[in-house]
Design a protein around this motif. Structure first.
Motif, mmCIF file in Angstrom:
data_model
loop_
_atom_site.group_PDB
_atom_site.id
_atom_site.type_symbol
_atom_site.label_atom_id
_atom_site.label_comp_id
_atom_site.label_asym_id
_atom_site.label_seq_id
_atom_site.Cartn_x
_atom_site.Cartn_y
_atom_site.Cartn_z
ATOM 1 N N ALA A 74 39.085 45.204 31.632
ATOM 2 C CA ALA A 74 38.206 44.195 31.589
ATOM 3 C C ALA A 74 38.184 43.766 33.218
ATOM 4 C CB ALA A 74 38.469 42.933 30.886
ATOM 5 N N VAL A 75 37.103 43.344 33.622
ATOM 6 C CA VAL A 75 36.801 42.873 34.902
ATOM 7 C C VAL A 75 36.040 41.447 34.769
ATOM 8 C CG1 VAL A 75 35.883 42.980 37.248
ATOM 9 C CG2 VAL A 75 36.825 44.934 35.674
ATOM 10 N N VAL A 76 36.486 40.465 35.654
ATOM 11 C CA VAL A 76 35.854 39.169 35.698
ATOM 12 C C VAL A 76 35.206 38.961 37.156
ATOM 13 C CG1 VAL A 76 36.194 36.424 35.725
ATOM 14 C CG2 VAL A 76 37.331 38.024 33.940
ATOM 15 N N VAL A 77 33.855 38.866 37.062
ATOM 16 C CA VAL A 77 33.117 38.746 38.383
ATOM 17 C C VAL A 77 32.806 37.039 38.662
ATOM 18 C CG1 VAL A 77 32.674 41.101 38.775
ATOM 19 C CG2 VAL A 77 31.012 39.494 37.612
ATOM 20 N N THR A 78 32.880 36.610 39.926
ATOM 21 C CA THR A 78 32.511 35.317 40.253
ATOM 22 C C THR A 78 32.239 35.274 41.592
ATOM 23 O OG1 THR A 78 32.711 33.076 40.124
ATOM 24 C CG2 THR A 78 34.652 34.316 40.486
ATOM 25 N N ASP A 79 31.418 34.410 42.274
ATOM 26 C CA ASP A 79 31.405 33.944 43.457
ATOM 27 C C ASP A 79 32.526 32.717 43.761
ATOM 28 O OD1 ASP A 79 28.806 34.706 42.765
ATOM 29 O OD2 ASP A 79 27.799 33.916 44.574
ATOM 30 N N SER A 80 32.987 32.648 44.991
ATOM 31 C CA SER A 80 33.965 31.496 45.414
ATOM 32 C C SER A 80 33.084 30.559 45.497
ATOM 33 C CB SER A 80 34.949 31.880 46.479
ATOM 34 O OG SER A 80 34.127 32.058 47.731
ATOM 35 N N VAL A 81 32.003 30.556 46.466
ATOM 36 C CA VAL A 81 31.204 29.348 46.731
ATOM 37 C C VAL A 81 29.838 29.701 46.025
ATOM 38 C CG1 VAL A 81 30.438 27.757 48.508
ATOM 39 C CG2 VAL A 81 32.707 28.614 48.464
ATOM 40 N N PHE A 82 29.010 28.881 45.259
ATOM 41 C CA PHE A 82 28.089 29.648 44.711
ATOM 42 C C PHE A 82 26.784 29.040 45.844
ATOM 43 C CE2 PHE A 82 30.852 29.293 41.162
ATOM 44 C CZ PHE A 82 30.363 30.390 40.194
ATOM 45 N N SER A 83 26.024 29.912 45.959
ATOM 46 C CA SER A 83 25.109 29.969 47.196
ATOM 47 C C SER A 83 23.969 28.880 47.152
ATOM 48 C CB SER A 83 24.500 31.300 47.566
ATOM 49 O OG SER A 83 23.635 31.816 46.209
ATOM 50 N N ALA A 84 23.462 28.692 45.744
ATOM 51 C CA ALA A 84 22.461 27.947 45.705
ATOM 52 C C ALA A 84 22.775 26.320 45.715
ATOM 53 C CB ALA A 84 21.822 27.838 44.387
ATOM 54 N N ASP A 85 23.967 25.863 45.139
ATOM 55 C CA ASP A 85 24.372 24.473 45.069
ATOM 56 C C ASP A 85 25.759 24.332 45.993
ATOM 57 O OD1 ASP A 85 26.357 25.524 43.539
ATOM 58 O OD2 ASP A 85 25.442 24.785 41.650
ATOM 59 N N GLY A 86 26.223 25.334 46.292
ATOM 60 C CA GLY A 86 27.645 25.038 47.249
ATOM 61 C C GLY A 86 28.958 24.526 46.473
ATOM 62 N N THR A 87 28.866 24.861 45.083
ATOM 63 C CA THR A 87 29.910 24.258 44.410
ATOM 64 C C THR A 87 31.133 25.728 44.437
ATOM 65 O OG1 THR A 87 28.922 25.035 42.401
ATOM 66 C CG2 THR A 87 28.687 22.884 43.256
ATOM 67 N N LEU A 88 32.422 25.141 44.245
ATOM 68 C CA LEU A 88 33.201 26.114 44.090
ATOM 69 C C LEU A 88 33.657 26.568 42.647
ATOM 70 C CD1 LEU A 88 35.864 24.324 46.583
ATOM 71 C CD2 LEU A 88 33.793 25.666 47.175
ATOM 72 N N ALA A 89 34.158 27.762 42.753
ATOM 73 C CA ALA A 89 34.546 28.498 41.493
ATOM 74 C C ALA A 89 35.921 28.089 41.129
ATOM 75 C CB ALA A 89 34.504 29.771 41.220
ATOM 76 N N LEU A 129 41.200 42.251 35.587
ATOM 77 C CA LEU A 129 41.033 42.295 37.057
ATOM 78 C C LEU A 129 39.988 41.151 37.556
ATOM 79 C CD1 LEU A 129 41.593 43.564 39.938
ATOM 80 C CD2 LEU A 129 39.403 45.006 39.430
ATOM 81 N N LEU A 130 40.161 40.379 38.541
ATOM 82 C CA LEU A 130 39.218 39.406 38.944
ATOM 83 C C LEU A 130 38.838 39.932 40.508
ATOM 84 C CD1 LEU A 130 38.129 36.384 39.043
ATOM 85 C CD2 LEU A 130 40.134 35.694 40.318
ATOM 86 N N ILE A 131 37.441 39.579 40.433
ATOM 87 C CA ILE A 131 36.577 40.208 41.771
ATOM 88 C C ILE A 131 35.941 38.979 42.093
ATOM 89 C CG2 ILE A 131 34.726 41.680 42.855
ATOM 90 C CD1 ILE A 131 35.408 43.818 40.874
ATOM 91 N N VAL A 132 36.079 38.483 43.509
ATOM 92 C CA VAL A 132 35.685 37.299 44.044
ATOM 93 C C VAL A 132 34.632 37.624 45.047
ATOM 94 C CG1 VAL A 132 36.092 34.959 44.911
ATOM 95 C CG2 VAL A 132 37.578 36.170 43.086
ATOM 96 N N ASP A 133 33.375 37.174 45.099
ATOM 97 C CA ASP A 133 32.685 37.228 46.147
ATOM 98 C C ASP A 133 32.848 36.102 47.165
ATOM 99 O OD1 ASP A 133 30.672 37.646 48.097
ATOM 100 O OD2 ASP A 133 28.976 37.621 46.624
ATOM 101 N N GLU A 134 33.484 36.522 48.371
ATOM 102 C CA GLU A 134 33.662 35.026 49.078
ATOM 103 C C GLU A 134 32.775 35.186 50.358
ATOM 104 O OE1 GLU A 134 35.881 32.676 49.288
ATOM 105 O OE2 GLU A 134 37.805 33.758 49.379
ATOM 106 N N ALA A 135 31.328 35.552 50.047
ATOM 107 C CA ALA A 135 30.362 35.589 51.118
ATOM 108 C C ALA A 135 30.052 34.047 51.556
ATOM 109 C CB ALA A 135 29.011 35.879 50.417
ATOM 110 N N HIS A 136 30.048 33.013 50.789
ATOM 111 C CA HIS A 136 30.007 31.700 51.378
ATOM 112 C C HIS A 136 31.399 30.951 51.511
ATOM 113 C CE1 HIS A 136 25.479 31.816 50.710
ATOM 114 N NE2 HIS A 136 25.895 32.600 49.740
ATOM 115 N N GLY A 137 32.321 31.477 51.339
ATOM 116 C CA GLY A 137 33.764 30.906 51.378
ATOM 117 C C GLY A 137 34.410 31.210 52.912
ATOM 118 N N LEU A 138 34.162 32.516 53.186
ATOM 119 C CA LEU A 138 34.912 33.224 54.439
ATOM 120 C C LEU A 138 34.362 32.396 55.484
ATOM 121 C CD1 LEU A 138 36.780 35.363 55.899
ATOM 122 C CD2 LEU A 138 34.441 36.601 56.178
ATOM 123 N N GLY A 139 35.210 31.908 56.566
ATOM 124 C CA GLY A 139 34.852 31.049 57.530
ATOM 125 C C GLY A 139 34.657 29.490 57.440
ATOM 126 N N VAL A 140 34.611 29.279 56.112
ATOM 127 C CA VAL A 140 34.473 27.769 55.840
ATOM 128 C C VAL A 140 35.770 26.988 55.077
ATOM 129 C CG1 VAL A 140 32.733 26.289 54.672
ATOM 130 C CG2 VAL A 140 31.983 28.328 55.809
#
Length: 380
Positions: A166-181, A196-207
């Motif tokens: 099993a794999v869980v996928v999530t954004d770390s920071v959600f792009s439309a409202d900026g909230t955190l997972a 396994l946890l897969i985390v998209d840090e597109a809006h988290g990296l650098g911030v």
């Protein structure tokens, strides 16, 4: 029934009429090479897309390695520059390894599909980015979509599965409202259920995180053996491309199994060189991450957004698409570009202005933002 003379694209006319009536017709808007307006819409969070060191890094790579990568990374598209950057970025965020893709979108497709597949379960947050949604659809795994940021629902889906993997996928920071997972709670659920946890840090990296190392680093999950991080180079690092970071075994597997890596042309050297230079700027100037959050808090306050932003994103919900479009147009007329999010990007009834803070915003620019946004929002 004869279909002679009927255009196979005639249905597009009806679709366009429906989109226009609903206020959902989209169009391209060309920007000048040097911005003549205040940018509160782009994802250039650290203000590095035009930074001299970043431009120099891109130009140097261009002159050394050429305009294109010339092939997939498995053939001729891999350079020393790609590998050095992967090592440096992995060290920065605390991961064991990294693998560069041509975009953040393809990085998510490659990671999710290659690490799941038929006979496995994918559990996805209801508000994950479109690239993760598409990856789930392509995976041929069984997919369960759980309510937004609901770790208990994720654990219930994992506990009730028949699949071994099993794999869980999530954004770390959600792009439309900026909230955190709730990454800690999600990881705890994954660990209890062997997922396994897969985390998209597109809006988290650098911030988020110390010096912009991301939310995974901030919550103590950097380098965890059961966590995979994806990110883009096109936001905080001001360049282009995507990366998957995690255990070395994951990198090795993706080189063998990730179709967007195997069959896509490698990321252009200039983009790699620019991203590498941007990473070094962030390392040298860690204050940029906090500056983004400070500016976001100021923007939220002047727009009467109640909650202090947890990221660069400030979401000003206005309701119907026409209202949001009119507000965005009014801002543009006064020299301020803002994002305008409408369905299907956001749920019906929540069309909004999406403002993004940048570390490089000057006092004069913040003053202009205050004047324009307060006037526009007061008049709606």
């Amino acid at each position: 029934m004869t279909r002679i003379g009927l255009s196979p694209l005639a249905w597009l006319d009806d679709v366009e009429v429906q989109r226009r009536a609903a206020g959902l017709r989209r169009s391209l808007r060309t920007r000048p090479p040097v911005g003549a307006e205040l940018d509160l819409a782009s994802n250039d969070y650290l203000g590095l897309a035009q930074h001299p060191r970043v431009l120099d890094g891109g130009v140097a790579a261009l002159r050394t390695w050429g305009a294109g990568s010339t092939g997939s990374r498995l053939v001729t598209g891999n350079t020393e520059l790609h590998e050095v950057f992967e090592q440096e970025l992995a060290a920065f965020v605390g991961a064991a390894s990294a693998l560069v893709f041509s975009s953040g979108y393809t990085a998510n497709l490659g990671a999710v599909v290659a690490l799941s597949g038929p006979g496995s379960l994918l559990v996805s947050d209801a508000l994950t980015h479109a690239s993760l949604v598409d990856a789930c659809r392509l995976s041929r795994a069984r997919v369960v979509v759980t309510p937004h940021a609901d770790a208990s629902a994720v654990e219930a889906a994992l506990a009730g599965r028949a699949e071994e993997r099993a794999v869980v996928v999530t954004d770390s920071v959600f792009s439309a409202d900026g909230t955190l997972a709730p990454l800690r709670a999600l990881h705890d659920a994954c660990r209890r259920q062997g997922a396994l946890l897969i985390v998209d840090e597109a809006h988290g990296l650098g911030v988020r995180g110390t010096g912009g190392r991301g939310l995974l680093h901030e919550v103590g999950l950097a380098g965890a053996p059961d966590v995979v991080m994806t990110t883009t180079l096109s936001k905080a690092l001001g360049s282009q491309g995507g990366v998957v970071l995690g255990p070395t075994a994951v990198r090795d597997h993706l080189i063998d199994a990730a179709r967007p890596f195997i069959f896509d042309t490698g990321l252009a050297p200039a983009a790699v060189g620019a991203a590498r230079a941007a990473l070094q700027v962030l390392i040298d100037e860690p204050w940029r991450a906090q500056r983004v959050l400070d500016h976001a808090a100021t923007l939220a306050a002047l727009c009467d957004v109640a909650e202090v932003p947890a990221s660069a994103v400030v979401s000003v919900i206005l309701g119907e698409p026409e209202v949001a479009l009119a507000a965005a147009a009014a801002c543009a007329q006064r020299g301020v570009r803002v994002g305008c999010f409408r369905p299907p990007t956001v749920p019906a009834g929540t069309s909004r202005l999406r403002l993004t803070a940048r570390a490089s915003l000057s006092d004069e620019e913040m003053a202009l933002a205050r004047d324009v946004l307060t006037d526009v929002l007061a008049a709606r």
